[in-house]
Write a protein that holds these residues in place. Structure first.
Motif, PDB file in Angstrom:
ATOM      1  N   UNK A 174     -30.750  -0.667  39.818  1.00 51.53           N
ATOM      2  CA  UNK A 174     -30.629   0.445  38.886  1.00 51.53           C
ATOM      3  C   UNK A 174     -31.317   0.283  37.396  1.00 51.53           C
ATOM      4  N   UNK A 175     -31.681   1.291  36.737  1.00 51.98           N
ATOM      5  CA  UNK A 175     -32.280   1.265  35.547  1.00 51.98           C
ATOM      6  C   UNK A 175     -31.387   2.024  34.693  1.00 51.98           C
ATOM      7  N   UNK A 176     -30.775   1.755  33.310  1.00 52.33           N
ATOM      8  CA  UNK A 176     -29.900   2.724  32.717  1.00 52.33           C
ATOM      9  C   UNK A 176     -30.678   3.728  32.091  1.00 52.33           C
ATOM     10  N   UNK A 177     -29.894   4.694  32.076  1.00 57.39           N
ATOM     11  CA  UNK A 177     -30.397   6.223  31.584  1.00 57.39           C
ATOM     12  C   UNK A 177     -30.947   6.003  30.466  1.00 57.39           C
ATOM     13  N   UNK A 178     -30.779   5.289  29.512  1.00 57.00           N
ATOM     14  CA  UNK A 178     -31.180   5.014  28.246  1.00 57.00           C
ATOM     15  C   UNK A 178     -32.916   4.416  28.618  1.00 57.00           C
ATOM     16  N   UNK A 194     -21.720  13.377  44.706  1.00 57.62           N
ATOM     17  CA  UNK A 194     -23.077  13.831  44.203  1.00 57.62           C
ATOM     18  C   UNK A 194     -23.654  12.253  43.737  1.00 57.62           C
ATOM     19  N   UNK A 195     -22.893  11.615  42.842  1.00 60.16           N
ATOM     20  CA  UNK A 195     -23.333  10.278  42.217  1.00 60.16           C
ATOM     21  C   UNK A 195     -23.577   9.162  43.464  1.00 60.16           C
ATOM     22  N   UNK A 196     -22.466   9.302  44.400  1.00 59.94           N
ATOM     23  CA  UNK A 196     -22.513   8.509  45.506  1.00 59.94           C
ATOM     24  C   UNK A 196     -23.811   8.633  46.260  1.00 59.94           C
ATOM     25  N   UNK A 197     -23.986   9.939  46.668  1.00 61.14           N
ATOM     26  CA  UNK A 197     -25.161  10.244  47.559  1.00 61.14           C
ATOM     27  C   UNK A 197     -26.475   9.694  46.929  1.00 61.14           C
ATOM     28  N   UNK A 209     -21.791   3.811  37.669  1.00 57.91           N
ATOM     29  CA  UNK A 209     -21.700   3.377  36.431  1.00 57.91           C
ATOM     30  C   UNK A 209     -21.066   2.261  36.219  1.00 57.91           C
ATOM     31  N   UNK A 210     -21.593   1.477  35.240  1.00 64.81           N
ATOM     32  CA  UNK A 210     -20.905   0.146  34.907  1.00 64.81           C
ATOM     33  C   UNK A 210     -20.865   0.032  33.373  1.00 64.81           C
ATOM     34  N   UNK A 211     -19.579  -0.209  32.872  1.00 61.15           N
ATOM     35  CA  UNK A 211     -19.367  -0.614  31.442  1.00 61.15           C
ATOM     36  C   UNK A 211     -19.515   0.843  30.710  1.00 61.15           C
ATOM     37  N   UNK A 212     -19.642   2.022  31.082  1.00 61.06           N
ATOM     38  CA  UNK A 212     -20.007   3.018  30.568  1.00 61.06           C
ATOM     39  C   UNK A 212     -21.125   3.696  30.639  1.00 61.06           C
TER      40      UNK A 212
END
Length: 247
Positions: free
Chosen positions: A187-191, A218-221, A226-229
């Motif tokens: 994963x890459x953070x949204x920021x 949705x997110x699972x698919x 989400x990790x630490x907010x």
């Protein structure tokens, strides 16, 4: 943007680039054309196998990043400033024609794939790695909303079934299709995702808001964690490779 793409951990190397090399391992690749090459990471990954590397892109800055990166590898590459839909290169010119993380921007996807097929020599390969859409229409539309917020030039993330049809329509015999791949499995953070595309703070805020209110399935698919907010995007992709018919 060119600098962002050049240094992006999403664009530099990924499991899908390694997989494409695996799929082409026993195939002679002397010439490669990278369509909508950006900073040219995919083409340059073939620099130890191919004698000729050509990058096609409408952006002069992206092409400059490609040429400079190739020179750092000791490779003299060629640049063609052009859109994907009409490329000023002869028919039957390349062993391998590729495009990665770009076709979701193409104005006419069918025509672009036909151009890629035209450039491949008879018996040559065409391969695409791109953002993948979802068969579930609700998830697909949610994904589209996120992608347009992330980059307003986004046209569509196509489903694997659509990619198969694009290849068939272009006269390509489908050799491989791998769905549900990830460019960045951890994963890459949204920021960071927004930094790479220069999305801006407002777009980042809206994406975070959409993710917070999204149904968990949705997110699972989509493989979004989400990790630490903080939400992390794995950048889901499809890889398809076809062969140009002919001797």
């Amino acid at each position: 943007m060119a600098s962002n793409f050049l240094n992006s951990e999403v664009h530099r190397m990924s499991p899908t680039i390694r997989l494409l090399h695996e799929f082409t391992g026993e195939y002679t690749v002397d010439s490669v054309c990278d369509v909508a090459c950006g900073a040219g990471h995919l083409a340059i990954s073939f620099h130890e196998r191919a004698q000729r590397l050509v990058g096609v892109d409408p952006s002069p800055n992206m092409l400059s990043a490609f040429i400079n990166q190739a020179r750092e590898k000791g490779v003299e590459a060629e640049r063609i400033e052009s859109s994907a839909e009409r490329i000023p290169l002869p028919d039957d010119s390349f062993d391998l024609v590729v495009s990665r993380l770009a076709p979701h921007h193409f104005e006419d996807i069918g025509r672009a794939v036909k151009e890629m097929g035209r450039l491949a020599r008879p018996g040559g390969r065409v391969a695409v790695i791109d953002l993948e859409g979802y068969e579930n229409p609700d998830i697909d539309e949610f994904n589209h909303t996120l992608e347009v917020l992330h980059d307003p030039t986004h046209v569509r993330s196509y489903r694997a079934s659509q990619w198969k049809q694009f290849f068939v329509d272009a006269g390509l015999d489908i050799l491989k299709v791998q769905s549900g791949l990830y460019e960045r499995p951890s994963g890459v953070s949204v920021r960071r995702w927004c930094e790479i595309a220069s999305s801006g703070e407002e777009a980042e805020r809206k994406i975070q808001e959409e993710l917070r209110k999204a149904p968990k399935h949705f997110l699972d698919a989509m493989g979004i964690d989400e990790r630490d907010g903080t939400f992390y995007m794995p950048i889901r992709t499809v890889l398809i490779m076809g062969q140009k018919l002919g001797n």
